[in-house]
Design a protein around this motif. Structure first.
Motif, PDB file in Angstrom:
ATOM      1  N   GLU A  14       0.813  -1.214   0.000  1.00 55.61           N
ATOM      2  CA  GLU A  14       0.000   0.000   0.000  1.00 55.61           C
ATOM      3  C   GLU A  14       0.851   1.271   0.000  1.00 55.61           C
ATOM      4  O   GLU A  14       0.335   2.362  -0.265  1.00 55.61           O
ATOM      5  N   ASN A  15       2.151   1.136   0.278  1.00 52.15           N
ATOM      6  CA  ASN A  15       3.005   2.320   0.204  1.00 52.15           C
ATOM      7  C   ASN A  15       3.530   2.571  -1.214  1.00 52.15           C
ATOM      8  O   ASN A  15       4.357   3.456  -1.424  1.00 52.15           O
ATOM      9  N   GLY A  16       3.025   1.825  -2.203  1.00 53.39           N
ATOM     10  CA  GLY A  16       3.290   2.169  -3.591  1.00 53.39           C
ATOM     11  C   GLY A  16       4.312   1.327  -4.317  1.00 53.39           C
ATOM     12  O   GLY A  16       5.121   1.852  -5.081  1.00 53.39           O
ATOM     13  N   MET A  17       4.269   0.025  -4.148  1.00 55.62           N
ATOM     14  CA  MET A  17       5.217  -0.875  -4.811  1.00 55.62           C
ATOM     15  C   MET A  17       4.454  -2.066  -5.381  1.00 55.62           C
ATOM     16  O   MET A  17       3.614  -2.659  -4.707  1.00 55.62           O
ATOM     17  N   PRO A  60      17.239   0.897   2.377  1.00 57.41           N
ATOM     18  CA  PRO A  60      16.286   1.447   3.358  1.00 57.41           C
ATOM     19  C   PRO A  60      15.015   2.019   2.741  1.00 57.41           C
ATOM     20  O   PRO A  60      14.018   2.229   3.433  1.00 57.41           O
ATOM     21  N   ASP A  61      15.018   2.254   1.432  1.00 57.61           N
ATOM     22  CA  ASP A  61      13.824   2.779   0.765  1.00 57.61           C
ATOM     23  C   ASP A  61      12.872   1.670   0.319  1.00 57.61           C
ATOM     24  O   ASP A  61      11.760   1.949  -0.126  1.00 57.61           O
ATOM     25  N   LEU A  62      13.313   0.409   0.410  1.00 61.18           N
ATOM     26  CA  LEU A  62      12.485  -0.722  -0.017  1.00 61.18           C
ATOM     27  C   LEU A  62      12.047  -1.508   1.213  1.00 61.18           C
ATOM     28  O   LEU A  62      12.819  -2.284   1.775  1.00 61.18           O
ATOM     29  N   ILE A  63      10.807  -1.308   1.634  1.00 64.80           N
ATOM     30  CA  ILE A  63      10.300  -1.969   2.831  1.00 64.80           C
ATOM     31  C   ILE A  63       8.895  -2.503   2.589  1.00 64.80           C
ATOM     32  O   ILE A  63       8.187  -2.030   1.708  1.00 64.80           O
ATOM     33  N   CYS A 112       9.556  -4.713 -11.279  1.00 63.06           N
ATOM     34  CA  CYS A 112       8.984  -3.977 -10.144  1.00 63.06           C
ATOM     35  C   CYS A 112       8.719  -2.520 -10.524  1.00 63.06           C
ATOM     36  O   CYS A 112       9.500  -1.903 -11.249  1.00 63.06           O
ATOM     37  N   SER A 113       7.604  -1.975 -10.036  1.00 61.47           N
ATOM     38  CA  SER A 113       7.265  -0.583 -10.328  1.00 61.47           C
ATOM     39  C   SER A 113       6.830   0.146  -9.061  1.00 61.47           C
ATOM     40  O   SER A 113       6.466  -0.478  -8.067  1.00 61.47           O
ATOM     41  N   HIS A 133       0.991   6.873  -3.431  1.00 63.62           N
ATOM     42  CA  HIS A 133       0.196   6.220  -2.395  1.00 63.62           C
ATOM     43  C   HIS A 133      -1.285   6.164  -2.793  1.00 63.62           C
ATOM     44  O   HIS A 133      -1.965   5.144  -2.580  1.00 63.62           O
ATOM     45  N   ALA A 134      -1.786   7.235  -3.374  1.00 64.01           N
ATOM     46  CA  ALA A 134      -3.198   7.275  -3.768  1.00 64.01           C
ATOM     47  C   ALA A 134      -3.499   6.241  -4.858  1.00 64.01           C
ATOM     48  O   ALA A 134      -4.573   5.627  -4.860  1.00 64.01           O
ATOM     49  N   ASP A 135      -2.554   6.049  -5.786  1.00 63.89           N
ATOM     50  CA  ASP A 135      -2.751   5.044  -6.829  1.00 63.89           C
ATOM     51  C   ASP A 135      -2.779   3.644  -6.226  1.00 63.89           C
ATOM     52  O   ASP A 135      -3.534   2.774  -6.672  1.00 63.89           O
ATOM     53  N   SER A 136      -1.942   3.445  -5.210  1.00 64.03           N
ATOM     54  CA  SER A 136      -1.913   2.148  -4.541  1.00 64.03           C
ATOM     55  C   SER A 136      -3.264   1.842  -3.904  1.00 64.03           C
ATOM     56  O   SER A 136      -3.786   0.729  -4.013  1.00 64.03           O
ATOM     57  N   PHE A 137      -3.851   2.841  -3.249  1.00 66.30           N
ATOM     58  CA  PHE A 137      -5.164   2.635  -2.625  1.00 66.30           C
ATOM     59  C   PHE A 137      -6.239   2.470  -3.681  1.00 66.30           C
ATOM     60  O   PHE A 137      -7.232   1.764  -3.472  1.00 66.30           O
ATOM     61  N   GLY A 138      -6.063   3.104  -4.836  1.00 61.95           N
ATOM     62  CA  GLY A 138      -6.999   2.902  -5.929  1.00 61.95           C
ATOM     63  C   GLY A 138      -7.003   1.461  -6.401  1.00 61.95           C
ATOM     64  O   GLY A 138      -8.054   0.905  -6.745  1.00 61.95           O
TER      65      GLY A 138
END
Length: 211
Positions: free
Chosen positions: A49-52, A66-69, A82-83, A87-92
């Motif tokens: 959900e954080n956009g991955m 540290p940016d990949l969690i 991987c793309s 955040h809003a697109d992830s929730f979409g």
């Protein structure tokens, strides 16, 4: 009698049941372990959900970025293709019915599939709903990973949730340390038992069970 399942054994069972080619979100806590047990031939794509999209297993020490969690802030690796996105697109993606499966933790699961996993209602408890409501509503299938009994011995598989609800009638399967339970049409079917007999289970649960 077989010993009750460890968290990794539970995660391996969940991973084995995820359909090939599925798009999947893994919630905070025990569900994040599922990523370490997926087989390459399953071709499963993990969403966060954080956009991955295309999250991999937990990172080894020499792979940590540290940016990949993941949802639990544990470092993970990328998979090919991987793309990343807002955040809003992830929730979409979550709300739009684009996820085949989500795997969530739970405080309680009811016999009708209701889920409570964000707040115990205790005065000093910190509510932590995150994206759980969006996932429980938007995913096509909701699997739960949890211990079958709380620390005080009370069951988490219950006739009716007493904690604030996350989703209504959304859970189709519960993976616990004492076995796997299928939930459909208000019926709980025992798929497997570990570390407890059927009679012991019936004595500790108020939920009617079927084979």
């Amino acid at each position: 009698m077989s010993e009750r399942l460890t968290r990794d054994e539970m995660a391996a069972l969940v991973a084995a049941d995820i359909p090939a080619g599925a798009y999947v979100n893994l919630g905070i806590g025990q569900p994040t372990l599922v990523a370490d047990h997926l087989r390459p031939e399953q071709d499963v794509t993990l969403h966060t959900e954080n956009g991955m999209l295309g999250m991999g297993r937990a990172a080894h020490p020499d792979e940590v970025d540290p940016d990949l969690i993941n949802a639990g802030k544990v470092p993970v690796v990328e998979t090919p293709g991987c793309s990343y996105f807002h955040h809003a697109d992830s929730f979409g993606m979550m709300r739009g019915g684009h996820l085949d499966v989500c795997v969530l933790g739970a405080f309680q699961v009811a016999a009708n599939g209701d889920l409570a996993n964000w707040h115990t209602g205790a005065p000093d408890a910190i509510p932590a709903v995150g994206g759980a409501m969006d996932l429980a509503t938007g995913a096509k299938s909701v699997f739960v990973m949890m211990s079958l009994f709380a620390k005080d011995g009370s069951p988490k598989l219950v006739p009716q949730c007493t904690y604030p609800l996350t989703g209504l009638g959304c859970v189709s399967r519960a993976y616990t340390d004492h076995g796997v339970f299928e939930i459909a049409d208000g019926v709980v079917r025992v798929r497997d038992l570990r570390g407890i007999t059927r009679d012991e289970l019936a004595a500790r649960l108020d939920v009617p069970l079927t084979d």
